[in-house]
Design a protein around this motif. Structure first.
Motif, mmCIF file in Angstrom:
data_model
loop_
_atom_site.group_PDB
_atom_site.id
_atom_site.type_symbol
_atom_site.label_atom_id
_atom_site.label_comp_id
_atom_site.label_asym_id
_atom_site.label_seq_id
_atom_site.Cartn_x
_atom_site.Cartn_y
_atom_site.Cartn_z
ATOM 1 N N UNK A 52 0.838 -1.208 0.000
ATOM 2 C CA UNK A 52 0.000 0.000 0.000
ATOM 3 C C UNK A 52 0.880 1.268 0.000
ATOM 4 N N UNK A 53 1.923 1.246 0.842
ATOM 5 C CA UNK A 53 2.820 2.410 0.905
ATOM 6 C C UNK A 53 3.521 2.619 -0.421
ATOM 7 N N UNK A 54 3.958 1.531 -1.042
ATOM 8 C CA UNK A 54 4.658 1.634 -2.339
ATOM 9 C C UNK A 54 3.705 2.178 -3.401
ATOM 10 N N UNK A 226 7.541 -5.240 -6.889
ATOM 11 C CA UNK A 226 6.878 -3.939 -7.040
ATOM 12 C C UNK A 226 7.743 -3.189 -8.050
ATOM 13 N N UNK A 227 7.249 -3.108 -9.272
ATOM 14 C CA UNK A 227 8.090 -2.552 -10.340
ATOM 15 C C UNK A 227 7.426 -1.345 -10.988
ATOM 16 N N UNK A 228 8.265 -0.415 -11.432
ATOM 17 C CA UNK A 228 7.775 0.764 -12.130
ATOM 18 C C UNK A 228 8.703 1.017 -13.309
ATOM 19 N N UNK A 333 11.597 -3.563 -6.901
ATOM 20 C CA UNK A 333 11.806 -3.971 -5.503
ATOM 21 C C UNK A 333 11.045 -5.256 -5.223
ATOM 22 N N UNK A 334 11.487 -5.997 -4.232
ATOM 23 C CA UNK A 334 10.799 -7.233 -3.842
ATOM 24 C C UNK A 334 9.976 -6.996 -2.584
ATOM 25 N N UNK A 335 8.761 -7.533 -2.561
ATOM 26 C CA UNK A 335 7.920 -7.400 -1.358
ATOM 27 C C UNK A 335 8.550 -8.196 -0.207
ATOM 28 N N UNK A 336 8.978 -9.436 -0.507
ATOM 29 C CA UNK A 336 9.545 -10.297 0.532
ATOM 30 C C UNK A 336 10.807 -9.699 1.146
ATOM 31 N N UNK A 337 11.644 -9.125 0.281
ATOM 32 C CA UNK A 337 12.898 -8.535 0.816
ATOM 33 C C UNK A 337 12.610 -7.286 1.646
ATOM 34 N N UNK A 338 11.614 -6.496 1.219
ATOM 35 C CA UNK A 338 11.273 -5.310 2.012
ATOM 36 C C UNK A 338 10.688 -5.759 3.355
#
Ligand code: ATP
Length: 462
Positions: A52-54, A226-228, A333-338
């Motif tokens: 949600x924050x991302x 989470x990619x942009x 970015x990775x959700x799991x790594x974050x």
């Protein structure tokens, strides 16, 4: 931190995750399934809050980025055109004694020898030969390995193949989410009001046949990205690359991560699509490792898809009337790594009255549960009813939990471990004086507030 201390703190995080329902090993009742994990009741809340924050930072707070949710399955032609069928690989070696399959670049890095998964087979085998005596099999300790071969990481499936003939071209589970963005570039352009420069953001699952998957959820075979992708005019690369590097660094600070736990790593050996690549690394218990990649991809992606599909993916600049294939800046970015970085950052152990108090000092916006509501005593129906009434009001605005089990001290400890910033207790003062007790997680202060003030009180806190 020594290796032993690092293992120790990693073990504590893994244990908390299992004990409190953040992360479970996949298929556990069937002896597990390597390198795949499930998020439990509190884990799914934390992961959702991170996403949600991302999403908010990338779309809501900007007017130049739109969202997308493309399918996991795509035409296999995409993976051929993108270069993944040929070049998406890691160097694999096999221990001749115990037959463990191992990823050579990470083994070399672990003994302080520079290596990169992007090196050619010859390059990495040369380095391997020079440093053979330093490398031992992590499973049996032997030092006898086969030469490294590039091993393709794409996961194949039989989707749409009804013949059972595996020599047919496979359908892949996507190895990264961004390909779904490139192939929808024209759709987004034609259907929304975006103009270059603009970005497309997407959160979704990706799959990789990782050779060695250790370190808990840091490296898994199924994970979420989470990619942009930011589409720009050729020549503007340096400016936007810098802007996005700063934006992504600031994002982690906005999650409450200390700047001293973040580091930039510049890639010298570039993967086939990249023109420039930096990683944001986080100080995990096992050292600084990649959390997110920020890549300048040039016109690589749209060019290859334009050529392979025969579709014109040029952009026509409405002001200059110039036609060009946009360049791309990617943040990935990775959700799991974050998730793991956040747990590492906010895990605390304190001594309290001779006992150990474990606290996840999460910022309220990330906390799985925002407010826990307790009736002081379970066997007093008036207290339980009042607590239910307050809970039913609060749950409309916040993710709350109702708990009437065990003594209050134990209930506080449980909420401390899952990172709940506030506990609200309904006691006899509530019935007599309309007052509740709010207990704050980090400092453990308790304040009395009036029932009618509860709403305002939490509005200022969140
Ligand atoms: P690594 O070098 O650690 O294998 P990568 O450079 O291959 O990662 P990218 O392809 O740039 O990773 O993927 C972008 C992000 O996706 C990574 O920064 C990471 O957060 C996440 N990611 C990639 N592979 C995995 C994985 N196997 N498990 C969990 N997260 C992953």
């Amino acid at each position: 931190m020594t290796k032993k201390e690092a293992n120790n703190s990693m073990d504590k995080i893994v244990s908390l995750c299992k004990r409190r329902g953040f992360v479970f090993p996949s298929s556990e009742i069937y002896d597990g399934f390597t390198a795949v994990y499930d998020f439990g009741p509190y884990g799914v809340e934390l992961a959702n809050n991170i996403k949600k924050e991302w999403w908010k930072a990338m779309t809501q707070l900007r007017d130049d980025v739109v969202g997308l949710d493309s399918a996991i399955f795509m035409s296999p032609k995409i993976w051929k055109a993108s270069g993944h069928v040929k070049g998406f690989s890691d160097p694999l070696t096999e221990c001749r004694k115990c037959h463990s399959r191992l990823r050579l670049d990470t083994m070399l890095e672990e003994v302080g020898v520079f290596a990169d998964e992007k090196m050619s087979e010859e390059e990495i085998n040369n380095i391997f030969n020079e440093n053979k005596d330093k490398i031992k099999c992590p499973n049996c300790g032997a030092s006898d390995f086969t030469p490294a071969k590039q091993f393709n990481l794409l996961v194949q499936s039989n989707l749409g193949n009804f013949t059972g003939d595996w020599s047919k071209e496979p359908t892949y589970l996507r190895g990264e989410t961004c390909q779904g963005i490139y192939v929808n570039f024209k759709n987004v352009l034609d259907s929304s009001r975006v103009k270059i420069p603009f970005g497309v953001a997407q959160i979704g699952k990706a799959f990789r046949n990782e050779i060695t998957a250790r370190q808990f959820i840091f490296r898994t075979r199924e994970f979420e990205q989470m990619e942009m992708q930011y589409f720009i005019k050729p020549g503007d690369d340096a400016q936007y690359y810098e802007e996005w590097r700063q934006a992504r660094w600031s994002f982690y600070l906005s999650l409450g991560i200390k700047e001293t736990n973040l580091k930039w790593h510049k890639h010298e050996n570039l993967v086939f699509y990249a023109k420039e690549a930096y990683d944001i690394e986080y100080n995990f218990p096992f050292g600084f490792k990649e959390l997110e990649g920020v890549h300048a991809r040039g016109d690589y992606d749209l060019s290859v898809h334009s050529q392979a599909s025969g579709q014109d993916l040029n952009y026509l600049d409405p002001v200059s009337n110039q036609k060009f294939i946009p360049h791309v800046i990617e943040t990935s970015a990775g959700v799991g790594r974050t998730f793991l970085a956040v747990l590492t950052e906010f895990y605390r152990e304190e001594e309290l009255d001779g006992d150990l108090r474990i606290v996840l000092a999460l910022p309220p916006k990330l906390a799985p549960i925002k407010i826990a509501v307790f009736p002081l005593l379970k066997n007093k129906p008036e207290l339980v009813a009042k607590a239910r009434e307050i809970f039913n009001q609060l749950k409309l605005d916040y993710r709350c939990e109702f708990d009437d089990n065990g003594n209050i001290g134990k209930r506080y400890r449980r909420q401390d471990e899952i990172g709940t910033p506030f506990c609200l207790t309904i006691d006899f003062d509530t019935l007599e004086k309309d007052e509740v007790t709010v207990r704050e997680r980090d400092g453990m202060q308790q304040v009395k507030i009036k029932v009618e003030e509860i709403k305002n009180y939490f509005q200022t806190k969140f």
